[in-house]
Design a protein around this motif. Structure first.
Motif, PDB file in Angstrom:
ATOM      1  N   UNK A 195      31.531  -7.340   2.963  1.00 27.11           N
ATOM      2  CA  UNK A 195      30.190  -6.796   3.219  1.00 27.11           C
ATOM      3  C   UNK A 195      29.212  -7.884   3.638  1.00 27.11           C
ATOM      4  N   UNK A 196      29.531  -9.136   3.340  1.00 28.65           N
ATOM      5  CA  UNK A 196      28.605 -10.199   3.708  1.00 28.65           C
ATOM      6  C   UNK A 196      28.969 -10.848   5.027  1.00 28.65           C
ATOM      7  N   UNK A 197      30.226 -10.765   5.434  1.00 27.28           N
ATOM      8  CA  UNK A 197      30.652 -11.534   6.601  1.00 27.28           C
ATOM      9  C   UNK A 197      30.879 -10.668   7.837  1.00 27.28           C
ATOM     10  N   UNK A 198      31.325  -9.434   7.653  1.00 27.20           N
ATOM     11  CA  UNK A 198      31.593  -8.585   8.811  1.00 27.20           C
ATOM     12  C   UNK A 198      30.660  -7.379   8.757  1.00 27.20           C
ATOM     13  N   UNK A 199      30.242  -6.884   9.928  1.00 24.01           N
ATOM     14  CA  UNK A 199      29.349  -5.724   9.911  1.00 24.01           C
ATOM     15  C   UNK A 199      29.997  -4.540   9.186  1.00 24.01           C
ATOM     16  N   UNK A 200      29.418  -4.078   8.070  1.00 24.39           N
ATOM     17  CA  UNK A 200      30.091  -3.057   7.261  1.00 24.39           C
ATOM     18  C   UNK A 200      30.025  -1.649   7.848  1.00 24.39           C
ATOM     19  N   UNK A 201      29.225  -1.462   8.892  1.00 31.76           N
ATOM     20  CA  UNK A 201      29.229  -0.183   9.614  1.00 31.76           C
ATOM     21  C   UNK A 201      29.582  -0.532  11.057  1.00 31.76           C
ATOM     22  N   UNK A 202      30.440   0.264  11.672  1.00 28.62           N
ATOM     23  CA  UNK A 202      30.881  -0.035  13.029  1.00 28.62           C
ATOM     24  C   UNK A 202      29.721   0.173  13.999  1.00 28.62           C
ATOM     25  N   UNK A 203      29.178  -0.945  14.518  1.00 27.75           N
ATOM     26  CA  UNK A 203      27.964  -0.865  15.338  1.00 27.75           C
ATOM     27  C   UNK A 203      28.238  -0.119  16.638  1.00 27.75           C
ATOM     28  N   UNK A 204      29.268  -0.575  17.373  1.00 26.33           N
ATOM     29  CA  UNK A 204      29.524   0.027  18.681  1.00 26.33           C
ATOM     30  C   UNK A 204      29.874   1.503  18.547  1.00 26.33           C
ATOM     31  N   UNK A 205      30.628   1.839  17.506  1.00 18.85           N
ATOM     32  CA  UNK A 205      31.024   3.244  17.370  1.00 18.85           C
ATOM     33  C   UNK A 205      29.866   4.117  16.915  1.00 18.85           C
ATOM     34  N   UNK A 206      28.976   3.537  16.104  1.00 16.73           N
ATOM     35  CA  UNK A 206      27.786   4.305  15.705  1.00 16.73           C
ATOM     36  C   UNK A 206      26.971   4.687  16.922  1.00 16.73           C
ATOM     37  N   UNK A 207      26.941   3.773  17.900  1.00 11.13           N
ATOM     38  CA  UNK A 207      26.131   4.039  19.096  1.00 11.13           C
ATOM     39  C   UNK A 207      26.668   5.241  19.866  1.00 11.13           C
ATOM     40  N   UNK A 208      27.930   5.567  19.645  1.00 12.32           N
ATOM     41  CA  UNK A 208      28.476   6.726  20.345  1.00 12.32           C
ATOM     42  C   UNK A 208      27.897   8.028  19.837  1.00 12.32           C
ATOM     43  N   UNK A 209      27.376   8.033  18.602  1.00 17.56           N
ATOM     44  CA  UNK A 209      26.780   9.272  18.107  1.00 17.56           C
ATOM     45  C   UNK A 209      25.256   9.219  18.154  1.00 17.56           C
ATOM     46  N   UNK A 210      24.725   8.168  18.799  1.00 21.93           N
ATOM     47  CA  UNK A 210      23.276   8.086  19.002  1.00 21.93           C
ATOM     48  C   UNK A 210      23.035   8.468  20.458  1.00 21.93           C
ATOM     49  N   UNK A 211      21.998   9.263  20.745  1.00 17.58           N
ATOM     50  CA  UNK A 211      21.776   9.648  22.142  1.00 17.58           C
ATOM     51  C   UNK A 211      21.555   8.419  23.026  1.00 17.58           C
ATOM     52  N   UNK A 212      22.227   8.329  24.178  1.00 14.65           N
ATOM     53  CA  UNK A 212      22.062   7.146  25.021  1.00 14.65           C
ATOM     54  C   UNK A 212      20.665   7.105  25.640  1.00 14.65           C
ATOM     55  N   UNK A 213      20.140   5.901  25.905  1.00 15.97           N
ATOM     56  CA  UNK A 213      18.817   5.803  26.513  1.00 15.97           C
ATOM     57  C   UNK A 213      18.862   6.263  27.975  1.00 15.97           C
ATOM     58  N   UNK A 214      18.025   7.218  28.312  1.00 20.63           N
ATOM     59  CA  UNK A 214      17.984   7.753  29.679  1.00 20.63           C
ATOM     60  C   UNK A 214      16.594   7.534  30.249  1.00 20.63           C
ATOM     61  N   UNK A 215      16.518   7.365  31.582  1.00 18.22           N
ATOM     62  CA  UNK A 215      15.206   7.098  32.168  1.00 18.22           C
ATOM     63  C   UNK A 215      14.378   8.365  32.258  1.00 18.22           C
ATOM     64  N   UNK A 216      15.005   9.530  32.330  1.00 20.84           N
ATOM     65  CA  UNK A 216      14.226  10.761  32.361  1.00 20.84           C
ATOM     66  C   UNK A 216      14.592  11.630  31.168  1.00 20.84           C
ATOM     67  N   UNK A 217      13.627  12.306  30.625  1.00 22.29           N
ATOM     68  CA  UNK A 217      13.841  13.157  29.442  1.00 22.29           C
ATOM     69  C   UNK A 217      14.854  14.272  29.720  1.00 22.29           C
ATOM     70  N   UNK A 218      14.752  14.803  30.960  1.00 24.19           N
ATOM     71  CA  UNK A 218      15.561  15.962  31.290  1.00 24.19           C
ATOM     72  C   UNK A 218      17.054  15.642  31.179  1.00 24.19           C
ATOM     73  N   UNK A 219      17.402  14.439  31.675  1.00 20.96           N
ATOM     74  CA  UNK A 219      18.811  14.070  31.665  1.00 20.96           C
ATOM     75  C   UNK A 219      19.312  13.796  30.254  1.00 20.96           C
ATOM     76  N   UNK A 220      18.395  13.327  29.414  1.00 17.07           N
ATOM     77  CA  UNK A 220      18.802  13.003  28.044  1.00 17.07           C
ATOM     78  C   UNK A 220      19.256  14.249  27.296  1.00 17.07           C
ATOM     79  N   UNK A 221      18.691  15.395  27.707  1.00 24.11           N
ATOM     80  CA  UNK A 221      19.032  16.626  26.998  1.00 24.11           C
ATOM     81  C   UNK A 221      20.431  17.129  27.351  1.00 24.11           C
ATOM     82  N   UNK A 222      20.915  16.776  28.549  1.00 26.59           N
ATOM     83  CA  UNK A 222      22.223  17.318  28.963  1.00 26.59           C
ATOM     84  C   UNK A 222      23.356  16.545  28.337  1.00 26.59           C
TER      85      UNK A 222
END
Lengths: 181, 456
Positions: B429-456
């Motif tokens: 827990x002190x040396x390696x990231x205890x939550x998978x950072x890259x994989x968590x990002x897969x369940x976070x909405x990706x940053x989109x330049x327009x709101x409309x596209x973010x919804x799709x």
């Protein structure tokens, strides 16, 4: 640390994007203009970027997996068969060549060899470990941003720069001498 | 990977994590803040490791006679604990490989910690055969090689299969774990300074997150998951055959493999809950390990608990239905004999207590789950104790029956093994990231330049 190779006379561009759609757009536009050897950076395995933006399809890693697993299974069977035939000794009234028992060894070795050769396949194909100095890179690319790096010959440099700036990059860095990445 | 679909189904398990930057910030913060509580726990773990090593060295010096092992009970606490830790290991691979292939959207937040748990649990389990053999300097005899008369080991023996299964499992789960952390180590490298930066620079293998790396990485990950899935099912099956292949009453049944695998996943998920509850609280990961995650794990526990309970009932029924006096006697002895208390602890902790998970209120209460998970951990240790010790103590011939009582040395090693496991987990827990950072990002909405596209 090894220095990455410089391309004589070429110019390098690193564009940092804050949005996924603009990164995909930039990659598509670069490909449409006939550029191939550029790199996109992402903080996650974004399949839209890989499949739509860069049209990456199959990875040869699967061949490594299959070859490794088959080698492992064959090794497991060959090893157990050879060792029991080498000095045939009946134990427990079971046949000297006992297929069901050997399946376990063959199975485990198939998994072991398959997994290890998948890793070798990944390392070979993805160029890991990458010991070259991190020149064409931005630390934001492991955080929340995307990036594109391209090395262009002088004649196309301006056109490439126009394409990249058309997608509203947060930062557009220019190397007077581009790197092979 | 298939996260876009998960989002469409409205299965967003982390509603409070909005951006990629938040994931890096919250997870990497864990690495930079030791805190007093961590040091206290680490000190306790180190002291426990000292007890563990002290007991083991004492046993090496004095000989295996300091344990309670005897004839007929030649397998005791050591083998029980071996099976227990191998079982614990299973949930990590279940969550990282099987739920990955099934695209379960709640696995991302929990899988790194449970995968680490797998690796450390196998590391702990692997010590027990060495402890159990007594003369540990001969432990290399486990490796299959010909003896001085060029006679090879008997590959028809399940004990030899076990060597292959456990070493394969350790290698593959360690590789799978390390490979998954590489992108996150790169993220840690990009934010660290000084000595830590050097450390992450070396172990992240120069990862840059290029398209070429991600492309092959995500494919390799799928193939590794596809290999790890049958592996995890095979490992505990092979462990169960260590027993089922013998003709000991109470061991010699065909249901052992699925019964052991279900039990392994049951105990493993319970330990994930036990560890995730304090981790979440202490490291402030409430937005990542949400009630939704705990409820999903509780459901897994409920399912596997039902399978295990069903297996217990099947065992009793078939012992009676077989009409075999030794088989009947063995099970009668389990329930009413000398070790009745162990059997009833097992039935209560694994069969009765988890029935509370049928209630949604219990499944969504983190403190209730924490308590239930500890019951399950205890019950699953006793399950192996019951299977191993009571069966061996009550075989065929009445004159060969015997009793076994664990010695203090065995107790020291058993308790020390938890400290040994905790020691590695705390370092993790002190040396390696205890939550998978890259994989968590897969369940976070990706940053989109327009709101409309973010919804799709």
């Amino acid at each position: 640390m090894i220095m990455p190779r410089r391309r004589q006379g070429h110019r390098g561009f690193f564009a940092l994007f804050e949005h996924l759609d603009s990164t995909i757009g930039a990659c598509k536009a670069l490909r449409a203009a006939g550029h191939k050897g550029f790199r996109a950076y992402a903080p996650l395995p974004e399949h839209h970027l890989l499949e739509e933006g860069l049209a990456l399809k199959h990875s040869p890693v699967r061949v490594f997996t299959l070859a490794g697993a088959m080698t492992g299974a064959a090794t497991g069977f060959a090893f157990t068969t050879w060792t029991s035939m080498d000095w045939p000794l009946v134990t427990g009234g079971k046949p000297v060549f006992s297929i069901p028992a050997y399946v376990v060894i063959a199975f485990e070795l198939a998994i072991l060899f398959g997994a290890l050769s998948t890793v070798i396949g990944l390392f070979i194909n993805a160029g890991l470990p990458n010991l070259r100095r991190m020149v064409a890179y931005h630390p934001e690319c492991s955080n929340g941003s995307f990036g594109v790096y391209i090395t262009a010959p002088p004649a196309q440099a301006e056109a490439v720069k126009r394409i990249l700036s058309g997608f509203d990059p947060a930062e557009l860095r220019e190397d007077p001498e581009g790197f092979d990445v | 990977m298939a996260t876009a679909d998960a989002r469409q189904r409205g299965a967003l398990p982390n509603p409070d994590v909005a951006t990629y930057e938040a994931v890096n910030r919250d997870v990497l913060k864990v690495l930079s803040r030791p805190g007093k509580g961590w040091w206290v726990l680490f000190g306790m773990a180190a002291a426990g490791v000292a007890v563990f090593l002290g007991s083991w060295f004492y046993q090496i010096y004095q000989g295996i006679g300091v344990s309670g092992l005897n004839a007929p009970v030649g397998w005791g606490v050591y083998i029980t604990t071996f099976v227990f830790w191998v079982g614990i290991a299973h949930s990590g691979t279940l969550i990282s490989a099987i739920l990955f292939l099934f695209r379960a959207p709640w696995r991302q937040a929990i899988y790194r910690a449970s995968e680490a748990m797998t690796v450390f649990a196998v590391m702990t389990a692997g010590l027990f055969p060495l402890i159990h053999v007594g003369r540990v300097w001969h432990a290399y005899w486990l490796i299959p090689y010909p003896n001085s008369r060029f006679l090879w080991p008997n590959f028809r023996s399940p004990l030899v299969w076990d060597v292959f299964a456990i070493t394969t499992y350790f290698t593959v789960s360690a590789v799978f774990f390390y490979l998954g952390t590489i992108p996150d180590l790169a993220a840690a490298r990009d934010q660290a300074r000084g000595l830590r930066k050097k450390f992450y620079q070396i172990i992240s293998l120069g990862w840059r997150g290029t398209d070429r790396e991600w492309h092959h990485f995500s494919k390799a990950y799928i193939y590794l998951a596809a290999l790890a899935t049958p592996l995890v099912l095979s490992v505990h099956s092979v462990v169960s055959w260590d027993f089922a292949m013998a003709i000991v009453p109470g061991w010699h049944t065909t249901i052992f493999a699925p019964y052991f695998v279900a039990g392994a996943i049951f105990s493993g998920v319970a330990l994930v809950i036990t560890l995730a509850v304090p981790m979440r609280k202490y490291f402030g990961l409430e937005d990542y390990l949400t009630v939704k995650h705990f409820e999903a794990m509780a459901k897994l526990c409920l399912l596997t608990s039902s399978i295990v309970l069903y297996a217990y009932m099947t065992e009793y029924f078939l012992a009676w239905y077989s009409g075999e006096p030794p088989e009947r006697g063995s099970f009668w002895n389990r329930v009413f004999g000398h070790y009745w208390w162990a059997n009833w602890i097992m039935l209560t902790c694994n069969g009765l207590v988890p029935l509370m998970l049928w209630f949604k209120r219990v499944r969504r209460s983190i403190s209730a789950l924490f308590v239930i998970s500890i019951f399950i951990n205890i019950g699953m240790w006793f399950e192996r104790y019951v299977i191993i010790v009571t069966s061996l103590s009550h075989e065929y011939e009445p004159w060969a029956w015997g009793l076994y009582r664990p010695s203090y040395v065995e107790m020291g090693i058993l308790l020390g093994s938890f400290a040994w496991f905790g020691f590695w987990f705390l370092l993790f827990t002190r040396l390696l990231p205890p939550v998978a950072i890259a994989e968590m990002k897969e369940v976070v909405p990706p940053p989109m330049s327009s709101r409309k596209e973010a919804a799709t």
